[in-house]
Design a protein around this motif. Structure first.
Motif, mmCIF file in Angstrom:
data_model
loop_
_atom_site.group_PDB
_atom_site.id
_atom_site.type_symbol
_atom_site.label_atom_id
_atom_site.label_comp_id
_atom_site.label_asym_id
_atom_site.label_seq_id
_atom_site.Cartn_x
_atom_site.Cartn_y
_atom_site.Cartn_z
ATOM 1 N N THR A 1 -3.523 11.040 -15.311
ATOM 2 C CA THR A 1 -1.824 10.741 -14.813
ATOM 3 C C THR A 1 -1.244 11.044 -15.368
ATOM 4 N N LYS A 2 -0.145 11.940 -14.908
ATOM 5 C CA LYS A 2 0.650 12.057 -16.614
ATOM 6 C C LYS A 2 2.208 11.122 -15.818
ATOM 7 N N THR A 3 2.035 9.503 -16.936
ATOM 8 C CA THR A 3 2.770 8.998 -16.199
ATOM 9 C C THR A 3 4.051 8.725 -16.675
ATOM 10 N N ASP A 4 3.981 9.639 -17.953
ATOM 11 C CA ASP A 4 5.271 9.863 -18.450
ATOM 12 C C ASP A 4 6.557 10.173 -18.216
ATOM 13 N N VAL A 5 6.431 10.996 -17.258
ATOM 14 C CA VAL A 5 7.383 11.735 -16.290
ATOM 15 C C VAL A 5 7.736 10.959 -15.174
ATOM 16 N N PHE A 6 7.070 10.170 -14.464
ATOM 17 C CA PHE A 6 7.517 9.166 -13.418
ATOM 18 C C PHE A 6 8.282 8.460 -14.004
ATOM 19 N N THR A 7 8.870 7.359 -13.347
ATOM 20 C CA THR A 7 9.584 6.486 -13.570
ATOM 21 C C THR A 7 8.591 5.303 -12.627
ATOM 22 N N GLU A 8 9.169 3.996 -13.750
ATOM 23 C CA GLU A 8 8.342 2.683 -13.828
ATOM 24 C C GLU A 8 8.037 2.203 -12.909
ATOM 25 N N HIS A 9 9.119 2.889 -11.661
ATOM 26 C CA HIS A 9 9.003 2.438 -10.419
ATOM 27 C C HIS A 9 7.959 2.826 -9.889
ATOM 28 N N HIS A 10 7.561 3.744 -9.648
ATOM 29 C CA HIS A 10 7.084 5.257 -9.192
ATOM 30 C C HIS A 10 5.450 4.665 -9.833
ATOM 31 N N ASN A 11 5.160 4.697 -11.261
ATOM 32 C CA ASN A 11 4.256 4.263 -11.734
ATOM 33 C C ASN A 11 3.688 3.339 -11.274
ATOM 34 N N LYS A 12 4.546 1.724 -11.299
ATOM 35 C CA LYS A 12 3.976 0.344 -11.140
ATOM 36 C C LYS A 12 3.067 0.226 -9.456
ATOM 37 N N MET A 13 4.173 1.415 -8.726
ATOM 38 C CA MET A 13 3.667 1.098 -7.070
ATOM 39 C C MET A 13 2.144 1.894 -7.264
ATOM 40 N N ALA A 14 2.379 2.912 -7.395
ATOM 41 C CA ALA A 14 1.021 3.902 -7.928
ATOM 42 C C ALA A 14 0.419 2.449 -8.145
ATOM 43 N N ALA A 15 0.094 1.827 -9.276
ATOM 44 C CA ALA A 15 -0.994 0.648 -10.215
ATOM 45 C C ALA A 15 -1.116 0.033 -8.930
ATOM 46 N N VAL A 16 -0.271 -0.457 -8.582
ATOM 47 C CA VAL A 16 -0.599 -1.839 -7.273
ATOM 48 C C VAL A 16 -1.594 -1.189 -6.289
ATOM 49 N N LEU A 17 -0.769 -0.329 -5.933
ATOM 50 C CA LEU A 17 -2.011 0.382 -4.663
ATOM 51 C C LEU A 17 -3.529 0.793 -4.603
ATOM 52 N N LYS A 18 -2.850 1.286 -5.658
ATOM 53 C CA LYS A 18 -4.553 1.755 -6.421
ATOM 54 C C LYS A 18 -5.759 0.770 -6.581
ATOM 55 N N ALA A 19 -5.068 -0.198 -6.659
ATOM 56 C CA ALA A 19 -6.503 -1.444 -7.036
ATOM 57 C C ALA A 19 -7.039 -1.559 -5.958
ATOM 58 N N LEU A 20 -5.659 -1.490 -4.624
ATOM 59 C CA LEU A 20 -6.509 -2.173 -3.295
ATOM 60 C C LEU A 20 -7.566 -0.469 -2.427
ATOM 61 N N ALA A 21 -6.885 0.301 -3.585
ATOM 62 C CA ALA A 21 -7.962 1.452 -2.871
ATOM 63 C C ALA A 21 -9.041 1.689 -2.858
ATOM 64 N N HIS A 22 -9.524 1.244 -2.577
ATOM 65 C CA HIS A 22 -11.265 0.760 -2.285
ATOM 66 C C HIS A 22 -11.543 0.300 -1.720
ATOM 67 N N PRO A 23 -12.214 0.619 -0.905
ATOM 68 C CA PRO A 23 -13.221 -0.194 0.577
ATOM 69 C C PRO A 23 -13.751 -1.989 -0.386
ATOM 70 N N ALA A 24 -14.197 -2.047 -1.372
ATOM 71 C CA ALA A 24 -14.868 -3.631 -2.008
ATOM 72 C C ALA A 24 -13.797 -3.733 -2.283
ATOM 73 N N ARG A 25 -12.592 -3.375 -3.016
ATOM 74 C CA ARG A 25 -11.882 -4.407 -2.746
ATOM 75 C C ARG A 25 -10.324 -5.121 -2.097
#
Lengths: 108, 108
Positions: free
Chosen positions: A4-28
């Motif tokens: 993922t090209k995180t460097d081209v996005f804002t810190e806010h966008h990257n952070k939100m995506a990271a938190v949601l990604k952590a939840l984005a699995h049925p086991a989690r």
DNA sequence: TTTCAATATCGTAATATTGCAATATGAAAA
DNA sequence: TTTTCATATTGCAATATTACGATATTGAAA
């Protein structure tokens, strides 16, 4: 590329995506909901609760923890994991804000 | 393995994970927020707004769409994408529910 | 009908994720 | 101290994701 090209996005966008990604699995999701459903905070039996091997569960717990969604404190031989209130609060507020903006717009 | 064992989880867990996964990328967060920030529903310029190539953006839009987070209607030569209210509503309610349960618990 | 502009699809390379067996670690009990 | 139980780490195979160039497709304008 899988990267993922995180460097081209804002810190806010990257952070939100990271938190949601952590939840984005049925086991989690299952882990979070299990932690909420258990009365006490004795959480060592997450492994027994989930249909996955112990190393896999440990890995999922690690991801949730490093994203700040759960926190774990050592309780003698076992570990007490629980959901972090502030992380959930931020997510709730995020979607509440979006929801409000949508109510104002009413486009499609 | 890279393959998620969806068959061993509940439909609810899988569904929640799928919706969150659709949002779990900075480009897709950026798309949703851009759609909210634009007055009109003329959304053809998402590609210009994002620092990614057109095929990549198209792919991200497809994922958001198939997860039900955005909807697109053909508007002559271009396409009008906008955020789906009900999807956001469900997410909001989900985190509100978790938040309430946490207020009751107060464990760690 | 030809051309153009907007968007989608295909193919593919690079990288990430998922899952688990094997193994390590660390703390309490024996 | 040895054993045991709970959890973490390592290593690796299978699969998924991300990104983009090249190439369709589709509708409008010329």
């Amino acid at each position: 590329m899988g990267i993922t090209k995180t460097d081209v996005f804002t810190e806010h966008h990257n952070k939100m995506a990271a938190v949601l990604k952590a939840l984005a699995h049925p086991a989690r999701i299952a882990i979070v909901e299990y932690l909420l459903s258990v009365d006490a905070c004795i959480c060592g039996d997450i492994v027994n609760e989930l249909p996955l091997a112990q190393p896999t569960v440990s890995q999922h717990l690690k991801e949730l923890k490093s994203a700040g969604i759960i926190k774990g404190s050592i309780e003698g031989k076992s570990i007490c994991y629980c959901v972090d209130e502030s992380a959930i609060n931020e997510l709730m507020q995020y979607f509440q804000t979006i929801n409000q903006k949508l109510n104002i717009k009413k486009c499609c």
